[in-house]
Design a protein around this motif. Sequence first.
Motif, PDB file in Angstrom:
ATOM      1  N   ILE A  63       0.839  -1.206   0.000  1.00 14.36           N
ATOM      2  CA  ILE A  63       0.000   0.000   0.000  1.00 14.36           C
ATOM      3  C   ILE A  63       0.873   1.255   0.000  1.00 14.36           C
ATOM      4  O   ILE A  63       0.587   2.228  -0.713  1.00 14.36           O
ATOM      5  N   PHE A  64       1.949   1.201   0.773  1.00  9.29           N
ATOM      6  CA  PHE A  64       2.864   2.348   0.809  1.00  9.29           C
ATOM      7  C   PHE A  64       3.481   2.594  -0.569  1.00  9.29           C
ATOM      8  O   PHE A  64       3.600   3.747  -1.016  1.00  9.29           O
ATOM      9  N   GLU A  65       3.866   1.528  -1.248  1.00  9.78           N
ATOM     10  CA  GLU A  65       4.425   1.675  -2.594  1.00  9.78           C
ATOM     11  C   GLU A  65       3.404   2.284  -3.552  1.00  9.78           C
ATOM     12  O   GLU A  65       3.743   3.140  -4.386  1.00  9.78           O
ATOM     13  N   VAL A  66       2.139   1.843  -3.439  1.00  4.00           N
ATOM     14  CA  VAL A  66       1.083   2.407  -4.289  1.00  4.00           C
ATOM     15  C   VAL A  66       0.878   3.884  -3.965  1.00  4.00           C
ATOM     16  O   VAL A  66       0.712   4.721  -4.875  1.00  4.00           O
ATOM     17  N   GLN A  67       0.894   4.223  -2.688  1.00  3.28           N
ATOM     18  CA  GLN A  67       0.700   5.630  -2.304  1.00  3.28           C
ATOM     19  C   GLN A  67       1.865   6.494  -2.790  1.00  3.28           C
ATOM     20  O   GLN A  67       1.665   7.654  -3.155  1.00  3.28           O
ATOM     21  N   GLU A  68       3.061   5.950  -2.804  1.00  5.41           N
ATOM     22  CA  GLU A  68       4.204   6.681  -3.361  1.00  5.41           C
ATOM     23  C   GLU A  68       3.973   6.954  -4.839  1.00  5.41           C
ATOM     24  O   GLU A  68       4.292   8.045  -5.339  1.00  5.41           O
ATOM     25  N   SER A  69       3.428   5.966  -5.531  1.00  5.08           N
ATOM     26  CA  SER A  69       3.116   6.157  -6.948  1.00  5.08           C
ATOM     27  C   SER A  69       2.015   7.192  -7.133  1.00  5.08           C
ATOM     28  O   SER A  69       2.059   8.018  -8.054  1.00  5.08           O
ATOM     29  N   ASN A  70       1.023   7.173  -6.215  1.00  5.64           N
ATOM     30  CA  ASN A  70      -0.059   8.160  -6.290  1.00  5.64           C
ATOM     31  C   ASN A  70       0.468   9.580  -6.121  1.00  5.64           C
ATOM     32  O   ASN A  70      -0.057  10.519  -6.721  1.00  5.64           O
ATOM     33  N   ILE A  71       1.498   9.719  -5.264  1.00  9.47           N
ATOM     34  CA  ILE A  71       2.084  11.044  -5.055  1.00  9.47           C
ATOM     35  C   ILE A  71       2.623  11.590  -6.370  1.00  9.47           C
ATOM     36  O   ILE A  71       2.416  12.770  -6.725  1.00  9.47           O
ATOM     37  N   LYS A  72       3.332  10.770  -7.103  1.00  9.21           N
ATOM     38  CA  LYS A  72       3.893  11.217  -8.381  1.00  9.21           C
ATOM     39  C   LYS A  72       2.780  11.639  -9.337  1.00  9.21           C
ATOM     40  O   LYS A  72       2.880  12.673 -10.012  1.00  9.21           O
ATOM     41  N   THR A  73       1.710  10.836  -9.383  1.00 15.20           N
ATOM     42  CA  THR A  73       0.591  11.167 -10.268  1.00 15.20           C
ATOM     43  C   THR A  73      -0.079  12.460  -9.839  1.00 15.20           C
ATOM     44  O   THR A  73      -0.383  13.329 -10.678  1.00 15.20           O
ATOM     45  N   ALA A  74      -0.316  12.607  -8.522  1.00 11.24           N
ATOM     46  CA  ALA A  74      -0.984  13.802  -8.015  1.00 11.24           C
ATOM     47  C   ALA A  74      -0.134  15.051  -8.243  1.00 11.24           C
ATOM     48  O   ALA A  74      -0.665  16.117  -8.587  1.00 11.24           O
ATOM     49  N   LYS A  75       1.182  14.928  -8.069  1.00  8.01           N
ATOM     50  CA  LYS A  75       2.066  16.077  -8.303  1.00  8.01           C
ATOM     51  C   LYS A  75       2.058  16.472  -9.777  1.00  8.01           C
ATOM     52  O   LYS A  75       2.037  17.662 -10.110  1.00  8.01           O
ATOM     53  N   ASN A  76       2.106  15.482 -10.627  1.00 16.53           N
ATOM     54  CA  ASN A  76       2.081  15.745 -12.057  1.00 16.53           C
ATOM     55  C   ASN A  76       0.768  16.407 -12.462  1.00 16.53           C
ATOM     56  O   ASN A  76       0.742  17.372 -13.235  1.00 16.53           O
ATOM     57  N   ASN A  77      -0.331  15.897 -11.916  1.00 12.26           N
ATOM     58  CA  ASN A  77      -1.647  16.468 -12.219  1.00 12.26           C
ATOM     59  C   ASN A  77      -1.754  17.899 -11.721  1.00 12.26           C
ATOM     60  O   ASN A  77      -2.258  18.785 -12.433  1.00 12.26           O
ATOM     61  N   PHE A  78      -1.254  18.135 -10.501  1.00 10.38           N
ATOM     62  CA  PHE A  78      -1.332  19.490  -9.948  1.00 10.38           C
ATOM     63  C   PHE A  78      -0.454  20.450 -10.732  1.00 10.38           C
ATOM     64  O   PHE A  78      -0.838  21.605 -10.982  1.00 10.38           O
ATOM     65  N   SER A  79       0.736  19.996 -11.134  1.00 10.66           N
ATOM     66  CA  SER A  79       1.641  20.855 -11.885  1.00 10.66           C
ATOM     67  C   SER A  79       1.007  21.293 -13.208  1.00 10.66           C
ATOM     68  O   SER A  79       1.064  22.475 -13.584  1.00 10.66           O
ATOM     69  N   ARG A  80       0.357  20.360 -13.886  1.00 18.46           N
ATOM     70  CA  ARG A  80      -0.286  20.715 -15.164  1.00 18.46           C
ATOM     71  C   ARG A  80      -1.486  21.620 -14.936  1.00 18.46           C
ATOM     72  O   ARG A  80      -1.704  22.567 -15.694  1.00 18.46           O
ATOM     73  N   THR A  81      -2.268  21.307 -13.883  1.00 18.51           N
ATOM     74  CA  THR A  81      -3.432  22.150 -13.584  1.00 18.51           C
ATOM     75  C   THR A  81      -2.994  23.557 -13.220  1.00 18.51           C
ATOM     76  O   THR A  81      -3.648  24.542 -13.599  1.00 18.51           O
ATOM     77  N   LYS A  82      -1.891  23.660 -12.516  1.00 20.58           N
ATOM     78  CA  LYS A  82      -1.382  24.967 -12.109  1.00 20.58           C
ATOM     79  C   LYS A  82      -0.988  25.800 -13.337  1.00 20.58           C
ATOM     80  O   LYS A  82      -1.285  27.008 -13.407  1.00 20.58           O
ATOM     81  N   GLU A  83      -0.338  25.168 -14.310  1.00 20.25           N
ATOM     82  CA  GLU A  83       0.044  25.885 -15.530  1.00 20.25           C
ATOM     83  C   GLU A  83      -1.194  26.334 -16.309  1.00 20.25           C
ATOM     84  O   GLU A  83      -1.254  27.467 -16.809  1.00 20.25           O
ATOM     85  N   LYS A  84      -2.180  25.440 -16.390  1.00 22.64           N
ATOM     86  CA  LYS A  84      -3.410  25.809 -17.093  1.00 22.64           C
ATOM     87  C   LYS A  84      -4.174  26.899 -16.351  1.00 22.64           C
ATOM     88  O   LYS A  84      -4.818  27.756 -16.961  1.00 22.64           O
ATOM     89  N   PHE A  85      -4.090  26.875 -15.005  1.00 25.45           N
ATOM     90  CA  PHE A  85      -4.757  27.907 -14.210  1.00 25.45           C
ATOM     91  C   PHE A  85      -4.131  29.277 -14.473  1.00 25.45           C
ATOM     92  O   PHE A  85      -4.829  30.292 -14.574  1.00 25.45           O
ATOM     93  N   LYS A  86      -2.819  29.305 -14.600  1.00 25.87           N
ATOM     94  CA  LYS A  86      -2.141  30.565 -14.905  1.00 25.87           C
ATOM     95  C   LYS A  86      -2.562  31.103 -16.268  1.00 25.87           C
ATOM     96  O   LYS A  86      -2.625  32.320 -16.472  1.00 25.87           O
ATOM     97  N   LEU A  87      -2.846  30.163 -17.188  1.00 24.35           N
ATOM     98  CA  LEU A  87      -3.257  30.575 -18.531  1.00 24.35           C
ATOM     99  C   LEU A  87      -4.764  30.803 -18.628  1.00 24.35           C
ATOM    100  O   LEU A  87      -5.265  31.166 -19.701  1.00 24.35           O
ATOM    101  N   GLY A  88      -5.467  30.585 -17.527  1.00 23.66           N
ATOM    102  CA  GLY A  88      -6.906  30.786 -17.528  1.00 23.66           C
ATOM    103  C   GLY A  88      -7.681  29.679 -18.200  1.00 23.66           C
ATOM    104  O   GLY A  88      -8.849  29.868 -18.575  1.00 23.66           O
ATOM    105  N   GLN A  89      -7.064  28.496 -18.365  1.00 26.64           N
ATOM    106  CA  GLN A  89      -7.718  27.393 -19.055  1.00 26.64           C
ATOM    107  C   GLN A  89      -8.516  26.488 -18.101  1.00 26.64           C
ATOM    108  O   GLN A  89      -9.272  25.643 -18.557  1.00 26.64           O
ATOM    109  N   VAL A  90      -8.319  26.621 -16.779  1.00 21.14           N
ATOM    110  CA  VAL A  90      -9.116  25.880 -15.794  1.00 21.14           C
ATOM    111  C   VAL A  90      -9.638  26.863 -14.768  1.00 21.14           C
ATOM    112  O   VAL A  90      -9.056  27.944 -14.538  1.00 21.14           O
ATOM    113  N   THR A  91     -10.733  26.515 -14.157  1.00 16.30           N
ATOM    114  CA  THR A  91     -11.346  27.390 -13.154  1.00 16.30           C
ATOM    115  C   THR A  91     -10.641  27.234 -11.811  1.00 16.30           C
ATOM    116  O   THR A  91      -9.863  26.300 -11.592  1.00 16.30           O
ATOM    117  N   SER A  92     -10.943  28.161 -10.902  1.00 16.23           N
ATOM    118  CA  SER A  92     -10.365  28.085  -9.553  1.00 16.23           C
ATOM    119  C   SER A  92     -10.853  26.849  -8.818  1.00 16.23           C
ATOM    120  O   SER A  92     -10.131  26.276  -7.992  1.00 16.23           O
TER     121      SER A  92
END
Length: 441
Positions: A369-398
């Motif tokens: 489970i810990f290994e899976v959660q470590e993998s989830n962290i990478k996915t969540a960070k990647n998702n947040f990083s992309r959402t953050k860039e799109k938010f700066k460009l106004g492509q996603v809502t707050s």
Amino acid sequence: MKKQSFNNIVLGFALSISFLGISQQIIRPTEAISLALEHNYGIQIANNSIEIAENNKNILNTGYLPTLTGTAGATYNRDNITAEFSNGESTTLNGAESSRYNAGINLNYTLFDGLGRHYDYKRLKEEYSLSELQARETIENTITQLLTVYYDVARRSENLKSLEETLAISKDRLTRSEYQFEYGQNTKLDVLNAEVDINNDSINIITIEQSLINAKRDLNFVTGNKIDNEFAVDTTVAFLLQLHKQELLDKLYKNNVTLIQNEKNIAINEFTIKASKSGYLPTIGLVGSYGWNENNNNAASFVAVSTNTGLSGGLNLSWNLFDGGGTITRVKNAKINLENQKLQKEQLKLDVERNFNNAWDDYQNKLRIFEVQESNIKTAKNNFSRTKEKFKLGQVTSIEFRQAQLNLLTAELNRNQAKYDAKLAEVLVLQLSGELLNVQF
């Protein structure tokens, strides 16, 4: 102005927490364990119990040594006496005084008691070993308790760090929303939503900070309150991945403290049976005394003063040919207790094996489970990083940005929980196998 003041308060609060964490003393698991071993009150009580058992197995408590008793006495008499002698003469004395004095030393030594004290002495030695095992059990339970609290402090510390990062992101979002509102790129609603999220993040930090303080108090309690009020713990966790189930299972049969205690109880009952059988045999004792006596007689006596000293000695034999069946009953009950101990040994063996297998499987599952959660962290960070860039460009809502932010926070909190759950599962495996005191944390 109000917005700026609020931001300053939140920023100051976060900075004060960060500064506090930097300046705190780092307590590592080995240091906390050392403090507990030295200052924990439960362990100190267990050590005192060992001293009592050690005193009990001393030769002074076995009946092998003789007893010496000192006696002394004095008697004074004042009598009115009328005496008639054999030659026909008589005399009358008023207030005639006499006195007697004595002192002596008496020795009593049992030469043979049917081997009762011999087996009692062996039983006391086994009871001493049992008390050592009970103290070891107390130490193992205390270390397990300490590590549970320690890793709870570590988990909450990491959760606090994640919440602080979330608050920093929310503050940055509020600043960006205010600029966008000033330039007409969004509505006031976006600014208000950002302020609400900051408030929620701040409340979460306040809550986790208080729970962290409480957890630190719990840790300090286990160590005998010997840690300074301001301290932090090491959040680095290393798993003993070289553990092998069969090796630990083999050690379990030799080192598990519960099984060893049961074996000691069996030995104690065996000696109890043998000691009870001593009631069938006679007891032979040696007695001796040395005494001094002085008599100061009145005038009516033929001897005015007499003094005598002397030694006396002898052997005595006592054989309880029939005690109403008491010895027979004690022997029978001791044999039944021994049989119960042997049955309990088999039951405990099955119980410990089951607990170990359950603990091992739980440990392996939590590692995965810990290994899976470590993998989830990478996915969540990647998702947040992309959402953050799109938010700066106004492509996603707050709202979408906030959801990605919360997803990342949840992933981090779940990862922290999984990491320390796996470590505590490992601790339980080590405790059941009897290896808890043989590893370095």
